[in-house]
Design a protein around this motif. Sequence first.
Motif: not given
Length: 313
Positions: A256-279
């Motif tokens: 499997v090859t991982l390829l970056p998504i262009s920052e010029a792509d319209p999806s860039s504004r929502v392309n963010s993955v978050e991990l939370d800590i909860a308590w």
Amino acid sequence: MISLVQLECFVAVAEELHFGAAATRLKMTQPPLSRQIQQLERELSTRLFDRTSRRVALTQAGRALLPNARRLLDLAAKAVSDVRSVGEGAAGTVTIAYTAMAGQAVVPDLLRRASVELPGVTLLLRELVSLDQMDELEKGTVDIGLMRPLLARPQISTRAVYRERLAVAVPSDSPLAQHEEPLKLIDLKDEQLLMYSPSGARYFHDLLLSMFVASGVHPHIVQYAGQVPALLALVSAGIGFTLVPESAARISPASVTLLPISEADPSSRVNSVELDIAWNSESPNPLVERLLRLVEDPDRDPQGDPDDADGDA
């Protein structure tokens, strides 16, 4: 009933073999010390000291009691110390729940820090999907959760601990794998998408949909799965492509090859993955706050900093 005060007085006299010296050591006068010894002897129905005007000596019964009395006093002191340590957050147990891939990146780093800064603390680890973590936090059976963002619940506090971007995972023998420039989602419009399950991986499912909508792409979904490893296995089999956190490179098979998504792509504004800590903000466990301080806030460049690649999402 024998008391710890009686045993402490007995040990002091046994070691000093002098009531006056023992009283001074215990910061008390001699008469109450003598009364404590007399009460102890009455409780045990035996003499512990032979006393004369010139000397004090242990009887055979006193010699038998001495090592046990010392041991009981040591145990009592340790019990007090242990309880105080737990109350002050220096010792005890914390149950940490985590999503599947968080166990490969976030949890090991947390364990390393805790072993140095909180050596008296035992960490109990449980692998749970994010929704189950929320339920366990509410019930109090889990102290801390490492999860994908979910709708807020009363008493449950959260904060982000890591953010990263999604990348495109394609079969290494596909033409897409030879793409030298960062991809745009429009480049994938004719490809078969391996999608996150809306029930088992709601966070990633909704994130991918928002990215494709932003790019004006209507993906051709051929299969759903709930975990990043499962989706990578399907990509490896040549069934299609998917989007995974960039940190999934650490677990991605060679096929499997991982390829970056262009920052010029319209999806860039929502392309963010978050991990939370909860308590649970009402947790009675004093160690929770100390563990939270070991997990960094994450408004930093994630490049090169491994983190969770969980498909649970």
